[in-house]
Design an enzyme around this catalytic site. Structure first.
Site, PDB file in Angstrom:
ATOM      1  N   ASP A  44       0.822  -1.223   0.000  1.00 51.43           N
ATOM      2  CA  ASP A  44       0.000   0.000   0.000  1.00 51.43           C
ATOM      3  C   ASP A  44       0.853   1.269   0.000  1.00 51.43           C
ATOM      4  O   ASP A  44       0.341   2.363   0.202  1.00 51.43           O
ATOM      5  CB  ASP A  44      -0.957  -0.003   1.206  1.00 51.43           C
ATOM      6  CG  ASP A  44      -0.213  -0.010   2.551  1.00 51.43           C
ATOM      7  OD1 ASP A  44       1.041   0.042   2.562  1.00 51.43           O
ATOM      8  OD2 ASP A  44      -0.892  -0.056   3.596  1.00 51.43           O
ATOM      9  N   HIS A  83       3.395   1.975   2.107  1.00 50.67           N
ATOM     10  CA  HIS A  83       3.940   2.446   3.395  1.00 50.67           C
ATOM     11  C   HIS A  83       5.460   2.297   3.454  1.00 50.67           C
ATOM     12  O   HIS A  83       6.035   1.448   2.790  1.00 50.67           O
ATOM     13  CB  HIS A  83       3.257   1.754   4.588  1.00 50.67           C
ATOM     14  CG  HIS A  83       3.568   0.303   4.785  1.00 50.67           C
ATOM     15  ND1 HIS A  83       2.611  -0.623   5.160  1.00 50.67           N
ATOM     16  CD2 HIS A  83       4.724  -0.404   4.688  1.00 50.67           C
ATOM     17  CE1 HIS A  83       3.183  -1.809   5.288  1.00 50.67           C
ATOM     18  NE2 HIS A  83       4.455  -1.715   5.004  1.00 50.67           N
TER      19      HIS A  83
HETATM   20  C1  F6R Z   1       9.541  -3.384   8.255  1.00 52.06           C
HETATM   21  C2  F6R Z   1       8.886  -2.227   7.661  1.00 52.06           C
HETATM   22  C3  F6R Z   1       7.914  -2.377   6.547  1.00 52.06           C
HETATM   23  C4  F6R Z   1       8.338  -3.384   5.499  1.00 52.06           C
HETATM   24  C5  F6R Z   1       7.256  -3.519   4.419  1.00 52.06           C
HETATM   25  C6  F6R Z   1       7.611  -4.560   3.395  1.00 52.06           C
HETATM   26  O1  F6R Z   1      10.433  -3.000   9.292  1.00 52.06           O
HETATM   27  O2  F6R Z   1       9.111  -1.154   8.112  1.00 52.06           O
HETATM   28  O3  F6R Z   1       7.719  -1.127   5.937  1.00 52.06           O
HETATM   29  O4  F6R Z   1       9.543  -2.977   4.915  1.00 52.06           O
HETATM   30  O5  F6R Z   1       6.047  -3.851   5.029  1.00 52.06           O
HETATM   31  O6  F6R Z   1       7.608  -5.824   3.992  1.00 52.06           O
HETATM   32  P1  F6R Z   1       8.220  -7.079   3.222  1.00 52.06           P
HETATM   33  O7  F6R Z   1       9.662  -6.795   3.050  1.00 52.06           O
HETATM   34  O8  F6R Z   1       8.011  -8.247   4.165  1.00 52.06           O
HETATM   35  O9  F6R Z   1       7.502  -7.186   1.941  1.00 52.06           O
END
Ligand code: F6R
Length: 261
Positions: free
Chosen positions: A136, A138
């Protein structure tokens, strides 16, 4: 913003590790901002390899993680304390007292968030911040409509992020609703930022972040305003970019002195 498209997640992770190593070698007491999740795993593996085989020294390095789930203690299998211990800290010579992760069990959350910000300031600020991106858009756990000036605080995860992260929990219902996350303002204070995004599942979020307008609807888009932000992608995550040929051309023609070896 520098957009670097690599043939694979592996090559992008190795390049990201070299960028981190360059910072540590030029400043042994560097302050690193760290992320969790599946995205940085290859990068952490490469840093561990460099520690073992190339004497990359973490003994003076300080770290600050982006986020932690509210209600999870350090020994919970899905906590980010546990993730960092298993995937990085236990395998390099970082000093445990110089590693920092928000406290998911803090009795006074606002006070612990202020304390976290103060510790980052006292450490001299973050030299290089690693980021993943949510489907999304973030960064950290700053979900859409987070203030672009926000500091470390409690946030409510979107249902989509809870579903995305359910794979780490026994049941989707076990994913906490709340997290403590560094804010977007905290992230923007880092002197250099490295956003990693891999796989076709991140392609829409990355296209919006890189080529869309700067908007709190897509928190990662704020990195367009950062003076030194690099985005490392693989072919899948770059697949929705309109200007990918230009980004490749820029990288292929980079002055030799700018290349990270
Ligand atoms: C984790 C964090 C999140 C992840 C994001 C992607 O510390 O801050 O912003 O980087 O949710 O997660 P993955 O890498 O599991 O797809």
């Amino acid at each position: 913003m520098e957009v670097i498209i690599q043939p694979s997640q592996e090559t992008a992770s190795v390049l990201a590790a070299r960028m981190i190593a360059k910072v540590i070698r030029s400043k042994p007491e560097a302050v690193l901002g760290l992320a969790t999740g599946s995205t940085p795993l290859g990068l952490y593996r490469e840093l561990i390899r460099m520690y073992r085989e190339e004497a990359l020294d973490f003994s003076a390095v300080t770290t600050f993680n982006l986020d932690e789930y509210v209600g999870l203690g350090p020994s919970h299998p899905a906590s980010y304390h546990r993730f960092m211990h298993e995937n990085l800290f236990s395998q390099i010579n970082v000093r445990p007292e110089l590693t920092h992760i928000p406290d998911g069990l803090a009795p006074d959350v606002p006070a612990s968030c202020e304390e976290y910000e103060a510790k980052i300031r006292d450490a001299g600020g973050i030299d290089i911040q690693i980021l993943g991106i949510g489907s999304d858009g973030h960064i950290g756990f700053n979900e859409p409509i987070s203030s672009l000036a926000s500091r470390t605080r409690i946030k409510t995860l979107t249902p989509r992020t809870r579903a995305d992260n359910a794979r780490y929990f026994d049941s989707p219902d076990d994913v906490p609703h709340h997290v403590i996350t560094m804010g977007i303002g905290s992230i923007m204070d880092a002197r250099e930022v490295l956003l990693l995004g891999f796989g076709a599942g991140k392609a829409d979020a990355l296209a919006a972040a890189i080529e869309g307008p700067v908007s709190a609807q897509v928190p990662a888009s704020v990195l367009q305003l950062h003076p030194k932000a690099h985005v490392l992608l693989d072919e899948g995550s770059a697949s929705k970019l309109q200007r990918s040929e230009y980004y490749r051309y820029v990288y292929d023609n980079k002055p030799v002195w700018q290349l990270v070896s």
